[in-house]
Design a protein around this motif. Structure first.
Motif, mmCIF file in Angstrom:
data_model
loop_
_atom_site.group_PDB
_atom_site.id
_atom_site.type_symbol
_atom_site.label_atom_id
_atom_site.label_comp_id
_atom_site.label_asym_id
_atom_site.label_seq_id
_atom_site.Cartn_x
_atom_site.Cartn_y
_atom_site.Cartn_z
ATOM 1 N N SER A 90 38.288 71.142 23.010
ATOM 2 C CA SER A 90 37.590 71.659 21.827
ATOM 3 C C SER A 90 38.594 71.942 20.713
ATOM 4 C CB SER A 90 36.717 72.870 22.163
ATOM 5 O OG SER A 90 37.506 73.944 22.512
ATOM 6 N N SER A 115 39.199 68.724 19.053
ATOM 7 C CA SER A 115 38.072 68.317 18.202
ATOM 8 C C SER A 115 38.057 69.126 16.906
ATOM 9 C CB SER A 115 36.747 68.434 18.952
ATOM 10 O OG SER A 115 36.466 69.783 19.207
ATOM 11 N N ALA A 118 40.751 67.649 14.650
ATOM 12 C CA ALA A 118 40.342 66.372 14.053
ATOM 13 C C ALA A 118 39.300 66.596 12.950
ATOM 14 C CB ALA A 118 39.779 65.460 15.137
ATOM 15 N N MET A 119 38.313 67.455 13.228
ATOM 16 C CA MET A 119 37.263 67.701 12.225
ATOM 17 C C MET A 119 37.818 68.419 10.999
ATOM 18 S SD MET A 119 33.742 68.607 14.210
ATOM 19 C CE MET A 119 34.377 69.939 15.174
ATOM 20 N N GLU A 178 31.552 72.576 16.452
ATOM 21 C CA GLU A 178 32.342 72.732 17.681
ATOM 22 C C GLU A 178 31.626 73.649 18.682
ATOM 23 O OE1 GLU A 178 34.877 74.869 20.323
ATOM 24 O OE2 GLU A 178 34.388 75.792 18.416
ATOM 25 N N ILE A 201 29.919 70.314 20.351
ATOM 26 C CA ILE A 201 31.036 69.737 21.130
ATOM 27 C C ILE A 201 31.358 70.541 22.383
ATOM 28 C CG2 ILE A 201 33.502 69.158 21.038
ATOM 29 C CD1 ILE A 201 32.962 68.360 18.112
ATOM 30 N N THR A 202 31.575 71.857 22.200
ATOM 31 C CA THR A 202 31.960 72.668 23.377
ATOM 32 C C THR A 202 30.902 72.619 24.485
ATOM 33 O OG1 THR A 202 33.360 74.035 22.028
ATOM 34 C CG2 THR A 202 32.716 74.953 24.133
ATOM 35 N N LEU A 244 31.337 69.143 26.046
ATOM 36 C CA LEU A 244 32.623 68.882 26.709
ATOM 37 C C LEU A 244 32.894 69.862 27.844
ATOM 38 C CD1 LEU A 244 35.204 68.205 23.836
ATOM 39 C CD2 LEU A 244 34.261 66.564 25.421
#
Lengths: 170, 372
Positions: free
Chosen positions: B216, B219, B222-223, B309, B313-314, B317
């Motif tokens: 995370s 990510s 990157a974001m 995130e 995402i979290t 992931l």
């Protein structure tokens, strides 16, 4: 005359195998393993010692893995009191038990009790999980061999069942 | 009689427990640093272990695998810090050559006036009568610079701890499986299988938490980089985007406060790059809300990144890597923060996860004690 230099280079080539590897070599689960694989496996084994009468595990206890007998003897029983103890098997050096625990989370289906001073090698679910991550080929080989053994036993049970049914009076 | 025996047993246990707590409180100041180092070393080992194991499988030597992974890691960290410092000092030199103290004070003054005029009428009346916001900001900067000097000693201490953690990590990586086996061998026969399962579950809980956190963090980094580059398209004039993104990602490892800490470098860079730029001073968010130096845009961008995130995402992931209720996480963070500050907040969640695994196994053992 022996050359000290050459002796040094080849030192360890004919090194005698450890007692653990010799025991593992007797177990069909580890058949066709290379010397290197036995070395890897030896590092993962847990040495446990038990006194006579000591439980290795109890019936219905949570199960985590299998044991291989290095020295001594183990009896597999149902019931623990003298009046209701039913001995299912008596195992000796090179025998193994509890292997079903590597596949499922079911509790133990019998007691395992040491009948003499015994030294066992333990191989458990967390070890096989770690092995799958560290050396998947070796982990796969063990599981494949274990599958073969369980298949043989199932076939044996089927034959016994067929025999028992055919002997049943009409 | 059995009741009396239980009563004595209970008193005995309580007394032993109290003596243990008292003894720990006496030795704690002497051992706390070492324990902290070992905890860090264990966490780094957990993160690096799978890479070392994978490499060992390929090249067949544990020592060489540890060495390779450590060299790659140190190389990466060194490159990052080195290029960050060089770019940051270049940025600072540019900033100082462009802006003198008077201009800075003037800019702060204009900024203060802009904020005051943007506030509703009743809040404007709440401003101090002298309205010397610029002076106060300058004072604040002086205080910050002064405290930087006292940080030098702390940096020396940090370097020592980092070196020790590094050494412990190398030893643990090289001998991990041996140490683990030795630990397992100390468990009595009766609790052997349960103990082995407990150790495995603790390892699994910590490693899945760390893996999830690093994914995370990556990510978020990157974001954030993408978001900052997007803001640049609208004239935000942000530099060091790659570094800001990585810092935001790393800050994200500290729950709750991390995301806000991650915004600070971006805001500072926006301020440094745009000071004296009239267009940036007059910038408005959505053409309505004043956002000098793109500060509100940056905050909004980071908030969006956090939402993506945290909500998308979290969960995908990490899933329920530690499986703790959000309320428990917050309480753990508060306790961790109170005891050890930001470090405590960093460790609070995995430590609570480990505690949960231990308590679960203890409950299991108590329930099945007759079967062991």
């Amino acid at each position: 005359m022996k050359s000290a230099k050459w002796e040094n280079i080849f030192k360890g080539w004919n090194r005698s195998e450890s007692a653990t590897v010799l025991t593992l070599k007797q177990v069909p689960i580890f058949k066709y393993f290379s010397q290197k694989e036995f070395g890897e496996l030896e590092k993962m084994m847990h040495h446990r010692t038990y006194s006579p009468g000591e439980f290795v595990f109890k019936n219905r206890a949570p199960s985590e893995g299998m044991y291989i007998i290095m020295h001594g003897a183990i009896k597999i029983t149902i019931g623990t009191r003298a009046d209701n103890e039913n001995i299912l098997a008596e195992l000796g050096e090179g025998d193994f038990f509890g292997e079903l625990a590597l596949f499922d989370d079911e509790p133990r289906s019998a007691n395992a009790i040491a009948t003499q001073d015994s030294e066992l090698l333990g191989f458990f679910k967390p070890d096989i999980m770690t092995l799958q991550e560290r050396n998947p080929m070796l982990g796969q080989k063990i599981l494949f061999n274990l599958g073969g053994i369980l298949g043989d036993r199932l076939r044996g049970t089927n034959n016994l069942l067929i025999k028992a049914q055919s002997e049943k009076p009409e | 009689m059995p009741n009396q025996k239980n009563y004595f047993q209970l008193i005995y246990r309580v007394v032993i427990g109290l003596i243990a707590v008292w003894f720990l409180s006496i030795i704690w100041p002497y051992i706390s640093d070492v324990i902290l180092m070992l905890v860090f070393a264990f966490l780094f080992t957990t993160v690096l272990l799978s890479s070392v194991d994978a490499l060992e499988r390929k090249i067949g030597s544990r020592g060489l695998s540890v060495l390779t992974v450590i060299i790659i890691l140190l190389g990466g960290i060194g490159t990052f810090i080195g290029s960050f410092i060089s770019q940051m000092s270049q940025q600072a030199m540019e900033f100082s050559s462009r802006i003198d103290k008077d201009t800075l004070t003037q800019e702060f003054k204009t900024l203060g006036e802009k904020f005051t005029s943007a506030m509703p009428g009743f809040m404007q009346n709440m401003q101090p009568s002298d309205g010397d916001m610029a002076g106060k900001l300058s004072e604040l900067i002086n205080t910050v610079v002064g405290s930087l000097a006292s940080m030098a000693g702390a940096i020396g201490n940090f370097m020592f701890i980092a070196a020790m953690v590094f050494i412990f990590t190398i030893i643990l990586l090289a001998e991990y499986h041996g140490f683990r086996k030795s630990l397992v061998n100390t468990i009595p026969n009766k609790y052997f299988e349960v103990g082995l399962k407990l150790i495995y579950n603790i390892e699994k809980s910590v490693s899945s938490y760390l893996r999830g956190q690093f994914l995370s963090a990556a990510s978020v980094a990157a974001m954030s980089v993408a978001g900052l580059l997007l803001l640049n398209l609208f004239g935000a004039n942000l530099t060091l985007t790659f570094f800001i993104g990585i810092i935001a990602g790393l800050a994200n490892l500290i729950p709750l406060i991390g995301p806000f800490v991650g915004m600070i470098p971006a805001i500072l860079i926006a301020f440094m790059n745009n000071i004296g730029n009239e267009a940036a001073m007059a910038h408005t968010l959505f053409g309505a809300i004043p956002s000098p130096f793109f500060i509100l845009d940056i905050i909004l961008m980071f908030l969006i990144v956090q939402q993506i995130e945290g909500n998308l995402i979290t969960p995908a992931l990490v899933g329920k890597s530690v499986g703790l209720h959000p309320m428990i996480v917050m309480i753990a963070l508060l306790i961790g923060g109170t005891i050890l500050g930001p470090l405590g907040m960093l460790f609070a969640v995995p430590a609570t996860g480990v505690l949960k695994v231990i308590l679960k196994e203890i409950a299991f053992v108590r329930q099945n004690a007759h079967l062991l």
